[in-house]
Write a protein that holds these residues in place. Structure first.
Motif, PDB file in Angstrom:
ATOM      1  N   GLY A   1       0.790  -1.229   0.000  1.00 18.03           N
ATOM      2  CA  GLY A   1       0.000   0.000   0.000  1.00 18.03           C
ATOM      3  C   GLY A   1       0.814   1.266   0.000  1.00 18.03           C
ATOM      4  O   GLY A   1       0.395   2.277   0.560  1.00 18.03           O
ATOM      5  N   ILE A   2       1.992   1.236  -0.607  1.00 18.53           N
ATOM      6  CA  ILE A   2       2.801   2.455  -0.730  1.00 18.53           C
ATOM      7  C   ILE A   2       2.255   3.254  -1.914  1.00 18.53           C
ATOM      8  O   ILE A   2       2.112   2.721  -3.014  1.00 18.53           O
ATOM      9  N   LYS A   3       1.950   4.532  -1.669  1.00 17.91           N
ATOM     10  CA  LYS A   3       1.342   5.327  -2.735  1.00 17.91           C
ATOM     11  C   LYS A   3       2.336   6.296  -3.357  1.00 17.91           C
ATOM     12  O   LYS A   3       2.163   6.745  -4.473  1.00 17.91           O
ATOM     13  N   TYR A   4       3.346   6.661  -2.580  1.00 19.89           N
ATOM     14  CA  TYR A   4       4.280   7.666  -3.069  1.00 19.89           C
ATOM     15  C   TYR A   4       5.704   7.155  -2.898  1.00 19.89           C
ATOM     16  O   TYR A   4       6.052   6.647  -1.829  1.00 19.89           O
ATOM     17  N   ILE A   5       6.505   7.270  -3.930  1.00 23.12           N
ATOM     18  CA  ILE A   5       7.891   6.824  -3.871  1.00 23.12           C
ATOM     19  C   ILE A   5       8.773   8.054  -3.741  1.00 23.12           C
ATOM     20  O   ILE A   5       8.762   8.931  -4.609  1.00 23.12           O
ATOM     21  N   ASP A   6       9.503   8.118  -2.649  1.00 19.67           N
ATOM     22  CA  ASP A   6      10.280   9.312  -2.328  1.00 19.67           C
ATOM     23  C   ASP A   6      11.631   9.273  -3.031  1.00 19.67           C
ATOM     24  O   ASP A   6      12.367   8.304  -2.897  1.00 19.67           O
ATOM     25  N   TYR A   7      11.939  10.325  -3.766  1.00 23.59           N
ATOM     26  CA  TYR A   7      13.227  10.374  -4.460  1.00 23.59           C
ATOM     27  C   TYR A   7      14.379  10.647  -3.489  1.00 23.59           C
ATOM     28  O   TYR A   7      15.539  10.465  -3.823  1.00 23.59           O
ATOM     29  N   LYS A   8      14.059  11.119  -2.274  1.00 20.40           N
ATOM     30  CA  LYS A   8      15.104  11.448  -1.310  1.00 20.40           C
ATOM     31  C   LYS A   8      15.623  10.207  -0.581  1.00 20.40           C
ATOM     32  O   LYS A   8      16.642  10.260   0.074  1.00 20.40           O
ATOM     33  N   ASP A   9      14.900   9.103  -0.723  1.00 13.44           N
ATOM     34  CA  ASP A   9      15.257   7.866  -0.026  1.00 13.44           C
ATOM     35  C   ASP A   9      16.077   6.987  -0.966  1.00 13.44           C
ATOM     36  O   ASP A   9      15.582   6.030  -1.542  1.00 13.44           O
ATOM     37  N   GLU A  10      17.372   7.325  -1.110  1.00 16.54           N
ATOM     38  CA  GLU A  10      18.148   6.637  -2.149  1.00 16.54           C
ATOM     39  C   GLU A  10      18.443   5.186  -1.783  1.00 16.54           C
ATOM     40  O   GLU A  10      18.669   4.360  -2.659  1.00 16.54           O
ATOM     41  N   LYS A  11      18.406   4.863  -0.494  1.00 15.91           N
ATOM     42  CA  LYS A  11      18.672   3.480  -0.090  1.00 15.91           C
ATOM     43  C   LYS A  11      17.544   2.564  -0.556  1.00 15.91           C
ATOM     44  O   LYS A  11      17.780   1.420  -0.939  1.00 15.91           O
ATOM     45  N   PHE A  12      16.341   3.076  -0.506  1.00 17.02           N
ATOM     46  CA  PHE A  12      15.195   2.287  -0.976  1.00 17.02           C
ATOM     47  C   PHE A  12      15.226   2.129  -2.499  1.00 17.02           C
ATOM     48  O   PHE A  12      14.950   1.057  -3.029  1.00 17.02           O
ATOM     49  N   LEU A  13      15.579   3.196  -3.175  1.00 13.41           N
ATOM     50  CA  LEU A  13      15.600   3.171  -4.647  1.00 13.41           C
ATOM     51  C   LEU A  13      16.683   2.234  -5.178  1.00 13.41           C
ATOM     52  O   LEU A  13      16.612   1.782  -6.316  1.00 13.41           O
ATOM     53  N   LEU A  14      17.667   1.947  -4.324  1.00 14.78           N
ATOM     54  CA  LEU A  14      18.752   1.052  -4.718  1.00 14.78           C
ATOM     55  C   LEU A  14      18.236  -0.335  -5.094  1.00 14.78           C
ATOM     56  O   LEU A  14      18.875  -1.052  -5.858  1.00 14.78           O
TER      57      LEU A  14
ATOM     58  N   HIS B   1      -0.750  12.112  -2.314  1.00 16.75           N
ATOM     59  CA  HIS B   1      -0.040  11.010  -1.662  1.00 16.75           C
ATOM     60  C   HIS B   1       1.300  11.485  -1.112  1.00 16.75           C
ATOM     61  O   HIS B   1       1.725  11.072  -0.035  1.00 16.75           O
ATOM     62  N   ALA B   2       1.944  12.358  -1.904  1.00 12.41           N
ATOM     63  CA  ALA B   2       3.243  12.876  -1.486  1.00 12.41           C
ATOM     64  C   ALA B   2       3.089  13.716  -0.224  1.00 12.41           C
ATOM     65  O   ALA B   2       3.913  13.634   0.693  1.00 12.41           O
ATOM     66  N   ILE B   3       2.040  14.533  -0.170  1.00 10.10           N
ATOM     67  CA  ILE B   3       1.822  15.386   1.005  1.00 10.10           C
ATOM     68  C   ILE B   3       1.594  14.518   2.239  1.00 10.10           C
ATOM     69  O   ILE B   3       2.167  14.751   3.306  1.00 10.10           O
ATOM     70  N   ALA B   4       0.780  13.465   2.057  1.00  9.02           N
ATOM     71  CA  ALA B   4       0.499  12.559   3.173  1.00  9.02           C
ATOM     72  C   ALA B   4       1.779  11.881   3.639  1.00  9.02           C
ATOM     73  O   ALA B   4       2.045  11.772   4.843  1.00  9.02           O
ATOM     74  N   TYR B   5       2.589  11.455   2.662  1.00  9.55           N
ATOM     75  CA  TYR B   5       3.848  10.769   2.985  1.00  9.55           C
ATOM     76  C   TYR B   5       4.779  11.688   3.767  1.00  9.55           C
ATOM     77  O   TYR B   5       5.362  11.295   4.776  1.00  9.55           O
ATOM     78  N   ASN B   6       4.909  12.932   3.311  1.00 11.83           N
ATOM     79  CA  ASN B   6       5.810  13.873   3.972  1.00 11.83           C
ATOM     80  C   ASN B   6       5.352  14.179   5.394  1.00 11.83           C
ATOM     81  O   ASN B   6       6.167  14.284   6.304  1.00 11.83           O
ATOM     82  N   GLU B   7       4.035  14.315   5.548  1.00 17.51           N
ATOM     83  CA  GLU B   7       3.511  14.615   6.883  1.00 17.51           C
ATOM     84  C   GLU B   7       3.779  13.468   7.839  1.00 17.51           C
ATOM     85  O   GLU B   7       4.176  13.675   8.988  1.00 17.51           O
ATOM     86  N   LYS B   8       3.589  12.258   7.322  1.00 10.58           N
ATOM     87  CA  LYS B   8       3.802  11.069   8.153  1.00 10.58           C
ATOM     88  C   LYS B   8       5.269  10.963   8.561  1.00 10.58           C
ATOM     89  O   LYS B   8       5.594  10.666   9.714  1.00 10.58           O
TER      90      LYS B   8
END
Lengths: 87, 138
Positions: free
Chosen positions: A28-41, B117-124
């Protein structure tokens, strides 16, 4: 005899392939963070290239997001464009 | 009476549309590592002030400090990272990026629009960080 069963010299190897799944849909991950480079690895090979969907099992929707996140991470120098032995 | 009703509904509509113009953005920039700590602070402050001036609201600021770059930029292997999250009208972004390009201290920048989704993720993420901090203090 004709009724005798077939015998193998070596035991036949039955491949048990694990079904691949999309980790984003499953967890249920909806957003993939570009700042988390360890995960993107997890989604690039040792050279820093994006892995295809057929290897990672990611669904198309999230593969696009993975690609976007990796490209952003590269732009902001969190991940290399080209590398050797990244892992 | 009808006219006033109409006016009210029109005003609310206008309010909604102006609110919709304010998207949430996130910007990261890398400053030159040859700057002193004070210069870095001043440079970051300049951009934060600029964002604030143009009718934007700062949601979150984070100084990542000195970090190693994954590849050299302008023959430098390190850089000062700074992140700002804000809500702003869309025309601010173009002006902000022009300012980034003009400033020699900025080596690289990235501005993105955040979806829900990004806003929710950042807040969390922020909430988790503050909780962790509280845990270590307690």
């Amino acid at each position: 005899m004709a009724s005798e069963q077939i015998r193998y010299l070596a035991p036949p190897t039955v491949e048990v392939t694990k079904k691949k799944y999309c980790r984003f849909k499953k967890t249920g991950i909806k957003y993939i963070d570009y700042k988390d480079e360890k995960f993107l690895l997890k989604f690039v090979n040792e050279q820093g290239k994006l892995l295809p969907r057929r290897l990672t099992g990611t669904s198309l929707k999230y593969q696009r997001k993975v690609g976007e996140a990796v490209k952003r991470a590269r732009h902001i120098a969190l991940m290399p464009f080209v590398a050797d032995m990244m892992k | 009476m009808q006219v006033s009703n109409l006016l009210v509904s029109f005003a609310s509509l206008l309010k909604i549309t102006t609110m919709e113009n304010h998207k949430q953005y996130e910007t990261v920039f890398i400053m030159n590592p040859v700057l002193s700590d004070e210069q870095v602070k001043e440079c970051a402050q300049k951009f934060v002030a600029m964002i604030k001036d143009q009718g934007a609201k700062i949601v979150f600021e984070n100084n990542w400090g000195m970090r190693k770059l994954a590849y050299p930029i302008q023959k430098k292997t390190n850089g000062f990272y700074y992140l700002v999250e804000f809500t702003a009208p869309g025309d601010l972004i173009a002006r902000l990026e022009v300012e980034y390009r003009r400033d020699e201290r900025i080596m690289r920048f990235l501005t993105i629009a955040l979806d829900k989704h990004a806003i929710a993720y950042n807040e969390k993420k922020r909430k988790n960080a503050t909780e962790k901090k509280a845990d270590t203090v307690a």
